[in-house]
Motif scaffolding. Structure first.
Motif, PDB file in Angstrom:
ATOM      1  N   GLY A 102      69.773  84.824  -0.236  1.00 40.53           N
ATOM      2  CA  GLY A 102      70.703  83.925  -0.914  1.00 40.53           C
ATOM      3  C   GLY A 102      71.296  84.553  -2.154  1.00 40.53           C
ATOM      4  O   GLY A 102      72.500  84.423  -2.422  1.00 40.53           O
ATOM      5  N   LEU A 103      70.465  85.249  -2.927  1.00 37.62           N
ATOM      6  CA  LEU A 103      70.956  85.904  -4.145  1.00 37.62           C
ATOM      7  C   LEU A 103      71.921  87.039  -3.810  1.00 37.62           C
ATOM      8  O   LEU A 103      72.886  87.269  -4.550  1.00 37.62           O
ATOM      9  N   LYS A 104      71.687  87.707  -2.734  1.00 37.70           N
ATOM     10  CA  LYS A 104      72.608  88.769  -2.318  1.00 37.70           C
ATOM     11  C   LYS A 104      74.004  88.197  -2.070  1.00 37.70           C
ATOM     12  O   LYS A 104      75.020  88.843  -2.413  1.00 37.70           O
ATOM     13  N   GLN A 105      74.064  87.000  -1.531  1.00 37.18           N
ATOM     14  CA  GLN A 105      75.358  86.359  -1.281  1.00 37.18           C
ATOM     15  C   GLN A 105      75.959  85.782  -2.567  1.00 37.18           C
ATOM     16  O   GLN A 105      77.127  86.010  -2.878  1.00 37.18           O
ATOM     17  N   SER A 106      75.138  85.064  -3.334  1.00 37.39           N
ATOM     18  CA  SER A 106      75.674  84.382  -4.523  1.00 37.39           C
ATOM     19  C   SER A 106      76.033  85.353  -5.639  1.00 37.39           C
ATOM     20  O   SER A 106      76.889  85.055  -6.475  1.00 37.39           O
TER      21      SER A 106
END
Length: 272
Positions: A102-106
């Protein structure tokens, strides 16, 4: 027949040996209990003055306390003796990977800028971030300087932590850290847990700020041979940089595996 130059040489060597013995006798002596810590601090302070540490650094050193919790943690690092599967379960690897994706996307723009500058993809950086501090949620509540000073005094690894202590005092002299700076059990600080010597060498800013910590971690990996586009699994070119980050083999393999999963490769058989 003994020549004059032989006598002179022997005399010189004897004086050199005496000087070395004197230096060793004057050096701060390590210990295994709290009993000698205060005396050691006084000895180390004198050595520090000789190395150019200023009054503020010396005052900070003299204000440190023997960190019993640090010694207990240093003696009890049993998780590094686990199997890979056990280690992953104990450290919550599945949760790290899930949140990491998720952090990679956000935070895609941040990770893209880091990869462009240092050549390091998001996966291993996010895995380190999650493994070290739970993405910044567990940065430690120990006094950094007391922890490092205690480990420099302790007889288990004094040479390694003496270098870390000198680096910490230099950072205090510069105003980059304070005597009250908090950290983890071994004195690591920030979102990805840097020891003082690595702060001096690789920090790009305040390590309590995630973007700075991630940039600094990528800077460390690049400095230890990371090559853009090369693989980072065991046996591949960039695994050596992960090994430089932490000496425990199970930790190294865990970071490589979690990084691979975060970066999109689901299979795990190649790295087990």
């Amino acid at each position: 027949m003994i020549k004059d130059w032989e006598i002179a040489t022997a005399a010189f060597m004897a004086l050199a040996l005496l000087a070395c013995l004197g230096e060793k006798a004057d050096a701060a002596q390590c210990g295994s209990t709290a009993a000698g810590f205060e005396a050691w601090k006084g000895q180390f302070a004198e050595e520090s003055r000789g190395k150019g540490v200023s009054a503020s650094g010396i005052a900070a050193l003299m204000g440190t306390n023997y960190a019993s919790a640090t010694i207990a943690a240093d003696r009890g690092q049993r998780s590094f003796g686990l199997s890979l599967d056990q280690f992953l379960a104990k450290r919550g690897a599945s949760a790290i990977v899930a949140r990491g994706r998720g952090l990679k996307q956000s935070q895609a723009a941040l990770f893209a800028s880091i990869q462009q500058r240092y050549g390091v993809p998001p996966g291993p950086l996010i895995a380190i971030w999650g493994m070290e501090t739970g993405f910044g949620s567990q940065r430690g509540n120990q006094n950094m300087l007391s922890a490092v000073a205690t480990l420099a005094y302790d007889c288990r690894r004094p040479e390694y932590f003496t270098e870390q202590l000198y680096a910490a005092l230099k950072l205090i002299d510069r105003g980059s850290l304070s005597a009250g700076t908090g950290g983890s059990m071994h004195g690591e600080i920030g979102q990805t847990q840097f020891l003082p010597k690595n702060i001096l060498a690789y920090s790009t800013g305040n390590l309590d700020v995630a973007a700075n910590a991630l940039n600094s971690t990528a800077n460390f990996l690049k400095a230890h041979g990371w090559r853009a586009g090369a693989g980072y699994q065991p046996g591949e070119a960039n695994f050596a940089a992960i090994q430089a980050w932490n000496a425990a083999q199970v930790y190294q393999r865990a970071i490589a595996l979690m990084g691979r999963q975060i970066d999109g490769a689901e299979g795990t058989s190649a790295v087990r």
